[in-house]
Design a protein around this motif. Sequence first.
Motif, PDB file in Angstrom:
ATOM      1  N   TYR A 250      -2.173  -7.576  -3.441  1.00 57.93           N
ATOM      2  CA  TYR A 250      -3.018  -6.371  -2.639  1.00 57.93           C
ATOM      3  C   TYR A 250      -4.197  -6.569  -2.137  1.00 57.93           C
ATOM      4  O   TYR A 250      -4.895  -7.458  -1.991  1.00 57.93           O
ATOM      5  N   PRO A 251      -4.084  -5.564  -0.864  1.00 54.84           N
ATOM      6  CA  PRO A 251      -2.948  -4.293  -0.797  1.00 54.84           C
ATOM      7  C   PRO A 251      -1.699  -4.251  -0.267  1.00 54.84           C
ATOM      8  O   PRO A 251      -1.314  -3.270   0.658  1.00 54.84           O
ATOM      9  N   HIS A 429     -11.456  -3.525   1.930  1.00 57.66           N
ATOM     10  CA  HIS A 429     -10.428  -4.515   1.087  1.00 57.66           C
ATOM     11  C   HIS A 429     -10.905  -5.099   2.048  1.00 57.66           C
ATOM     12  O   HIS A 429     -10.551  -6.614   1.773  1.00 57.66           O
ATOM     13  N   ILE A 441      -4.229   3.899   1.368  1.00 61.71           N
ATOM     14  CA  ILE A 441      -3.929   2.837  -0.202  1.00 61.71           C
ATOM     15  C   ILE A 441      -3.257   4.272  -0.956  1.00 61.71           C
ATOM     16  O   ILE A 441      -4.173   4.882  -1.096  1.00 61.71           O
TER      17      ILE A 441
END
Length: 474
Positions: A250-251, A429, A441
């Motif tokens: 993630y991500p 992020h 995202i």
Amino acid sequence: MSEFWATFGVDLYLELDTATGRRSGLEHALRDAVRAGRLAPGARMPSTRKLAAELGLSRGTVSAAYDQLIAEGYLTARRGSGTTVADLTRRPAPAPPPRRDAVAPRYDLRPGSPDVGTFPTEAWVRATRRALAATSAEAYDYGDPRGRIELRVALAEYLGRTRGVLATPGQIVITSGYVQGLALLARVLGDAGTAAIAMEDPGLGFHREVVRRAGPAVVALPVDGRGARPDLLRDHERVDAVVVTPAHQYPTGVTLHPARRRALTEWARAHDGLIVEDDYDGEFRYDRQPVGALQGMAPDRVAYLGSASKTLGPALRLGWMALPHRLVEPVVDAKLHLDHHTEAVGQLALADLITTHVYDRHIRACRLHYRRRRDLLLARLGSIPGLAVHGIAAGLHAMVTLPAGGPGEQETLAHASARGVALGSLGGHWHRPGDHPQAIIVGYGTPREHVYPAALDTLADVLTQAGAALRSGR
């Protein structure tokens, strides 16, 4: 001045100032309770006999107080309906302070949540009934900090069968979600002398903050097309633990390459380190064979963390850890002194769902549901020039990289927001700001089923218009 607890079917605290007389004190106390809203409009008052007995007053005193408050408009009396609280005209309460996201987006495509409309309500109710009928009264008492043995036994079998996790029920600790598990581990590691924990870059900033607040510093561990880079851990002597999402990073959505899985476990053995495996959506895979848990390669060096947040719903606050033997006792002690234990009824219900294989059937149904959503996302975005969709073999989100030199993340998010679409962005992020790839995202789990196609149509329109503006030089 006397204080009484009067129970009108519900509890109400009355403070009687009897200096001016019992009747006057009762009138004043009831008047204040109505004005303050502790006696709500329409609330049924107790009979004069019952209230007199509870307050140690004569019935005549209570009747006189009621009559006075009825005359003043605080109470109303109707034949056959008893006495109730009147609906007074009061000034409106002040408006609450504004909240972030006070106005919900029309289409929520932010990552992080499943389609909670798939929650198996009827199955959960049946499981709860069966579990409560089969358990004893001690289930409602304070329990084992490790969690209910029924759930730990069920999870040991289930995780071994479906994710390749090697753990006994004694190695499993039930938590109130993944975040609590991460916080407990970070605290235990920090208390044992761990100065720093490596975390994937990019990764979820909230999780980094959880670790920092528990004590250890956070070190960035870069991620590329093969996943996290364990070779870079040698540059950080203070790092004794690393948090990774090997099944579906993630991500970015990349799966940790087999060679790096081996390198990571070799690092842990050579440096007496710990790998914290976040298996947040390992059940949902579409175009490939399941990737087993990293924990199965090195049970003595990996703390495996999972939860029901993606499979059932975040509201349950049910998570679990499969720990190396040496960490069980300190983690259980930390759990005991944090919240004693996770609520028990939900644990019993989940244990029933697992042992009856209803949980398996639910996950299979959700897997098909999300695969159809994933396929629809690809169909909508696949024809838009300049876009690349990543991380789509598994999970509930996709990373969409934007064309170089085109509308960036923030501009794209602003255009989408103007059309009522909420998205995530890659920018937040990264551990540090910089010249990073531009990407959005897209979470395809969150929207309800009836709005999902329209959400994708609107998203595709936003991205198409952005690309057209770039090509035209505007």
